[in-house]
Design an enzyme around this catalytic site. Sequence first.
Site, PDB file in Angstrom:
ATOM      1  N   LYS A 192       0.813  -1.211   0.000  1.00  0.00           N
ATOM      2  CA  LYS A 192       0.000   0.000   0.000  1.00  0.00           C
ATOM      3  C   LYS A 192       0.851   1.269   0.000  1.00  0.00           C
ATOM      4  O   LYS A 192       0.475   2.281  -0.595  1.00  0.00           O
ATOM      5  CB  LYS A 192      -0.945   0.015   1.205  1.00  0.00           C
ATOM      6  CG  LYS A 192      -2.099  -0.972   1.090  1.00  0.00           C
ATOM      7  CD  LYS A 192      -3.179  -0.677   2.103  1.00  0.00           C
ATOM      8  CE  LYS A 192      -4.408  -1.538   1.856  1.00  0.00           C
ATOM      9  NZ  LYS A 192      -5.528  -1.202   2.761  1.00  0.00           N
TER      10      LYS A 192
ATOM     11  N   LYS B 255      -7.401 -10.061  -9.766  1.00  0.00           N
ATOM     12  CA  LYS B 255      -8.503 -10.302  -8.844  1.00  0.00           C
ATOM     13  C   LYS B 255      -9.534  -9.182  -8.951  1.00  0.00           C
ATOM     14  O   LYS B 255      -9.182  -8.013  -9.126  1.00  0.00           O
ATOM     15  CB  LYS B 255      -7.964 -10.380  -7.412  1.00  0.00           C
ATOM     16  CG  LYS B 255      -8.962 -10.887  -6.377  1.00  0.00           C
ATOM     17  CD  LYS B 255      -8.276 -11.052  -5.029  1.00  0.00           C
ATOM     18  CE  LYS B 255      -9.265 -11.541  -3.979  1.00  0.00           C
ATOM     19  NZ  LYS B 255      -8.632 -11.686  -2.653  1.00  0.00           N
TER      20      LYS B 255
ATOM     21  N   LYS C 242     -12.480  -3.680  -5.628  1.00  0.00           N
ATOM     22  CA  LYS C 242     -13.274  -2.462  -5.526  1.00  0.00           C
ATOM     23  C   LYS C 242     -12.451  -1.218  -5.810  1.00  0.00           C
ATOM     24  O   LYS C 242     -13.010  -0.132  -5.986  1.00  0.00           O
ATOM     25  CB  LYS C 242     -13.934  -2.377  -4.140  1.00  0.00           C
ATOM     26  CG  LYS C 242     -12.999  -2.486  -2.951  1.00  0.00           C
ATOM     27  CD  LYS C 242     -13.814  -2.597  -1.661  1.00  0.00           C
ATOM     28  CE  LYS C 242     -12.924  -2.796  -0.442  1.00  0.00           C
ATOM     29  NZ  LYS C 242     -13.698  -2.952   0.796  1.00  0.00           N
TER      30      LYS C 242
END
Length: 349
Positions: free
Chosen positions: A122, A206, A209
Amino acid sequence: MSESPKASSHPRRIFSGMQPTGSLHLGNYLGALRYFVSLQEGEGERIYCVVDLHAITMRQEPGAVRAATRHVAAAYLAAGIDPKRSILFNQSQVSEHAELAWIFNCVARIGWMNRMTQFKDKAGKDREAASVGLYAYPTLMAADILAYKTTHVPVGEDQKQHLELTRDVATKFNLDFNAPDFFPLPEPIIPAEAARIMSLRDGSKKMSKSDPSDASRINLADDADAIARKIRKATTDSEPLPETVEELKGRPEADNLVAIYAAIAETDKEAVLKEFAGQGFGVFKPRLADLAVERFGRISGEMRRLEADPAEIDRILSAGADRARALAAPVLDQVYDVLGLLRGRARPF
């Protein structure tokens, strides 16, 4: 689903949480939510949390987390989580999570944190600009779980490392403060057939969202028309469906659509191919669309009904927070006693 043997002498408690970031999608339901619902049929206490404090480890627009929290809560409820049979609440309403996280910041070791892959993923290349909260995220996750002396946690592949750290924190706390078995070592609950759902635009990625393309996913809030349209436009190849799963190798988009059909129909890919072998996507996609609309049209409709009444969602979350706090507050009191901290009066809860 499968799980390890009972984790110590503590009463069985199941905890899981979802971040209120982005729109929940088909992959979230097939990979997690439907298993949360099924766990309501088993023994023990179920605690489901919308982890809004985790969401602010990355910059969020003011007010966005509140709306997203209600959205995730609506998804839990629409999917079948019963707030009378399970505890459903949002994390920031139960301050024991944050208080216990600070204790665990003093228990966890820097070396453990440096090994956590999620921070590296991240934070990216500019790690010096990342928040301390993002770095310390795993100790808050450990507090989420251990505040209830949780014994079992439903996990996917990307969460196993966090559960291992939670077990490390529990072990070190118990040893450091001579409190054997104070915290249980939570065991994973791993669905026997965990569905891994990929993007509708790229079968090698994958379903996410955070993908900028809304066409890459079926959102749980999508209406029937949107669900059918996204399936019709899903990326495929020009070959008909094969007879065996082995022949799907090298065809990620075809494999993904077959996997989605199998997961929704609660069967396996072999059975799907037996039915559709030799047929093209002009036949298969409409059948998949009908199946998805039948299953998820009800969920999306219920989500829209719930989100139209935010006061009712807030009421459910507040009631759940009261029940969660009644469990977590005594645990934190016990932690303070173990640490030998001076307190003039009992904590209200």
